[in-house]
Design an enzyme around this catalytic site. Structure first.
Site, PDB file in Angstrom:
ATOM      1  N   GLU A   8       0.865  -0.564   6.674  1.00 47.43           N
ATOM      2  CA  GLU A   8       1.456  -1.234   5.517  1.00 47.43           C
ATOM      3  C   GLU A   8       0.938  -0.590   4.237  1.00 47.43           C
ATOM      4  O   GLU A   8      -0.263  -0.573   3.994  1.00 47.43           O
ATOM      5  CB  GLU A   8       1.088  -2.721   5.533  1.00 47.43           C
ATOM      6  CG  GLU A   8       1.773  -3.530   4.449  1.00 47.43           C
ATOM      7  CD  GLU A   8       1.345  -5.006   4.482  1.00 47.43           C
ATOM      8  OE1 GLU A   8       0.136  -5.285   4.399  1.00 47.43           O
ATOM      9  OE2 GLU A   8       2.229  -5.862   4.598  1.00 47.43           O
ATOM     10  N   TYR A  43       7.110  -1.265  -1.605  1.00 49.99           N
ATOM     11  CA  TYR A  43       6.482  -1.737  -0.369  1.00 49.99           C
ATOM     12  C   TYR A  43       7.092  -0.987   0.804  1.00 49.99           C
ATOM     13  O   TYR A  43       8.323  -0.911   0.925  1.00 49.99           O
ATOM     14  CB  TYR A  43       6.737  -3.244  -0.200  1.00 49.99           C
ATOM     15  CG  TYR A  43       6.206  -3.810   1.101  1.00 49.99           C
ATOM     16  CD1 TYR A  43       4.942  -4.392   1.159  1.00 49.99           C
ATOM     17  CD2 TYR A  43       6.963  -3.759   2.271  1.00 49.99           C
ATOM     18  CE1 TYR A  43       4.446  -4.899   2.346  1.00 49.99           C
ATOM     19  CE2 TYR A  43       6.465  -4.274   3.465  1.00 49.99           C
ATOM     20  CZ  TYR A  43       5.201  -4.842   3.496  1.00 49.99           C
ATOM     21  OH  TYR A  43       4.711  -5.336   4.678  1.00 49.99           O
TER      22      TYR A  43
END
Lengths: 384, 291
Positions: free
Chosen positions: A196, A108
């Site tokens: 993101e 991530y």
């Protein structure tokens, strides 16, 4: 402004961030061709702004080009309902067809702005592919957040530090750090409020790929990015919100039946809260803005009344600059130009030209309860 | 003496010839503020409202008038961020930026630039500050709803602050200084900065803090109240009915993480010892209890 995954990936590509091979399509024939070129084994991804797409059936793995075409056809003719959309869902107008990648590890990586630190921050975790809030809650030691200085940017030592934290093979650290650095470039050069990548994938053969991409652009900076404005997709917006935006009115649709018309965002939120605490339920958030005039008040009422559920309207105006007689005239104008039955109004207004405004409303023949303060307003909303 | 704006304030308005700038500059002057100058590039030598000289730059305005406070109406595309930097570089001590819609990244850069400088920046996207006792208003709030007194008010929102003040004044509870810090994700001074000033201010005996959903500045304030703030605080958090992920007008008012939730903010402020105002209709009543 939210943008689609395929648009986000085109931005990533421009800044040298590797993405899976693929192409966006809007017909099943195109889907067939693209899937064929990619070898038949592909992933078909609905392009919508709402999150929760995978669980809602918007992402499917297929084993042949004809299957790709079939799935694409189903998606293109549907509205996707996810946990983030209303019960109507959002239309799927485009589908992204991509190669299936050999995932060895899911990471991530995100960039956003921290309002308290007043800096861009990078957030990384080796637990990619799941909700970062859950990871932060259950495994806080597996999330690293670093502040980045706006004049220094993404210092190489910081991007290496971020990459090293991700528990990857030592040989992967440098290429990973380079990707993190490029993602920072995407963030600042496009005035993003969020970049993101979840997951950022390390493949079996050691490549780093952005398998998904969520990018939000700062609306206030769009004036200096004409190329990004082209990414705006009105089909993904709520039709009432779109209509309101045309008039510079800030509107958000909610589920209740009490329409709210307020000046100021803070007061508008507070008005929704008062409505709810009286036992009623707000149908919307609406801020007519500081420089509102008669026509803006009238348009705001018309937008509220587009929502058929609305059976009563609560108007709460704290007039500093906005004068009460102007508000009253706006109400009158809307009542004359609306096709449906004009509902009961609970009006609380304060400030300049109050007496004049009151008289206009009294004489109007409309069903209006004029209240003096918010307690009285709450009582009037409660009454049925 | 009141905080931020007081009898020492000598006001300069950047963007005084624009529609908003001229309207509000006049209103500030009418209220009693000592408006000494305007600054608009290319308009040097003109006179505003019969008595206020306009200068080409902030530095020129300071040299001639000793202005120490600036109110900014420069729009985003004409670089409100640069107007702030110009004021800071020229030595203005209090900069209040009203401008709505300044790109967030510009404020990140401004914040970094002024970090170690001796300046109070309020805003952008804020109503400004007002001190009713010395009759000084540097902002866009309606002056006539305020009465002098001992309660400090700090808020992220404009009309919500007016609502709070309206209720206080109606009950005869006057205000020392009211400050709107702005609704954007990145702003100048925070709740904590204002609380620190109220702590030092003899004129202020209690504080009303009005927060809203999004971000975690209310939690930061709660932390400060718990450990350092010695005066009573009443607090209202709005947006309890706002859904997640939807922006409520203010660029900062969007619930992303758990900290952004109204109930989370209320819980933290309550455990820090603040009196919670359950609904906007109760502001006056709750404050009456703590003063």
């Amino acid at each position: 402004m939210k943008i689609h995954e395929y648009q986000a990936k085109s931005l990533l590509g421009k800044h040298g961030v590797p993405v899976p091979e693929g192409q966006v399509v809007n017909t099943q024939n195109e889907a067939m061709d693209v899937a064929e070129k990619l070898g038949g084994n592909v992933v078909v991804k609905a392009q919508v702004h709402a999150g929760g797409r995978g669980k809602a059936g918007g992402v499917k793995l297929v084993g042949s080009s004809s299957e790709a075409a079939q799935v694409c056809n189903e998606l293109l003719n549907s509205n996707l309902v996810t946990i983030q959309t209303g019960s109507d869902g959002v239309p799927v107008d485009k589908v992204l067809i991509e190669e299936i990648i050999d995932v060895k590890k899911e990471l991530y990586v995100a960039f956003t702005i921290d309002g308290v630190k007043k800096k861009v921050v990078a957030i990384v975790s080796e637990f990619g592919g799941m909700e970062i809030e859950e990871v932060a809650e259950n495994n806080p030691d597996k999330v690293l957040t670093l502040e980045l200085d706006s004049s220094l940017g993404a210092s190489p030592y910081k991007t290496r530090k971020l990459a090293s934290f991700l528990n990857v093979d030592v040989k992967q650290i440098r290429p990973l750090a380079n990707v993190i650095s490029s993602l920072y470039d995407v963030f600042v050069s496009n005035d993003c409020s969020l970049v993101e990548i979840n997951p950022l994938v390390i493949t079996g053969d050691g490549r780093v790929l952005a398998a998904d991409a969520k990018i939000t652009i700062d609306d206030d900076a769009l004036f200096r990015h004409p190329n990004l404005s082209e990414f705006y997709d009105p089909a993904q917006e709520d039709p009432f919100e779109k209509q309101a935006a045309k008039f510079g009115i800030s509107y958000v649709k909610l589920d209740g039946d009490i329409g709210c018309l307020v000046n100021g965002a803070g007061l508008a939120m507070a008005t929704m809260d008062v409505t709810r605490s009286s036992g009623a339920s707000p149908a919307n958030f609406l801020d007519v803005g500081g420089g509102a005039d008669e026509s803006k008040v009238s348009e705001a009422l018309k937008i509220i009344l587009l929502d058929e559920k609305v059976k009563k309207i609560f108007i709460n105006i704290f007039g500093g600059i906005l004068k009460c007689d102007i508000v009253a005239r706006g109400i009158l104008d809307a009542s004359r130009n609306i096709d449906r039955e004009f509902p009961e109004l609970v009006v609380r207004m304060l400030g300049t030209n109050f007496d004049e405004g009151r008289e206009i409303l009294m004489k109007s023949g409309l069903n209006i309860s004029l209240v003096n303060d918010l307690k009285e307003a709450a009582d009037s909303l409660k009454s049925d | 003496m009141s905080i931020i704006v007081n009898s020492q304030t000598k006001l300069l308005v950047q963007g005084i010839t624009g529609k908003e700038g001229s309207f509000h500059a006049k209103k500030c002057k009418e209220y009693g503020t000592n408006l000494v100058a305007g600054a608009v590039p290319g308009r040097d030598g003109e006179i505003f409202d019969e008595s206020v000289p306009i200068f080409d730059s902030v530095q020129d305005a300071i040299d001639s008038t000793e202005a120490n406070t600036s109110l900014i109406f420069v729009p985003p595309h004409l670089r409100a961020d640069d107007a702030i930097i110009e004021a800071v570089d020229a030595g203005i001590q209090v900069v209040i930026c009203i401008t709505e819609g300044v790109p967030v990244m510009d404020m990140v850069k401004v914040s970094s630039y002024i970090r170690d400088k001796d300046v109070i920046l309020i805003g952008p996207n804020c109503p400004g500050a007002i001190s009713p006792a010395p009759k000084v208003k540097v902002g866009i709030m309606p002056g006539d709803i305020h009465i002098p007194g001992k309660v400090g008010v700090v808020s992220r929102s404009g009309t919500l602050t007016y609502e709070a003040v309206g209720q206080l004044s109606k009950l005869g509870i006057g205000q020392s200084t009211c400050v709107g810090i702005g609704g954007d994700p990145v702003t100048g001074i925070s709740f904590v900065d204002v609380l620190e000033m109220f702590q030092q201010d003899d004129e202020t005996e209690a504080v009303v803090l009005i927060g809203e959903i999004g971000g975690n500045r209310e939690q930061e304030a709660a932390e400060y109240i718990k450990h350092n703030f010695k005066k009573p605080v009443a607090s209202l958090i709005v947006g309890q009915t706002a859904p997640k992920g939807k922006r409520m007008g203010h660029a900062g008012a969007i619930i992303t993480g758990k900290d952004g939730l109204a109930e989370e903010k209320i819980r933290t402020l309550s455990s820090a010892g603040a009196s919670i105002i359950p609904s906007i209709a109760d502001i006056g009543e709750v404050v009456k209890e703590i003063v």
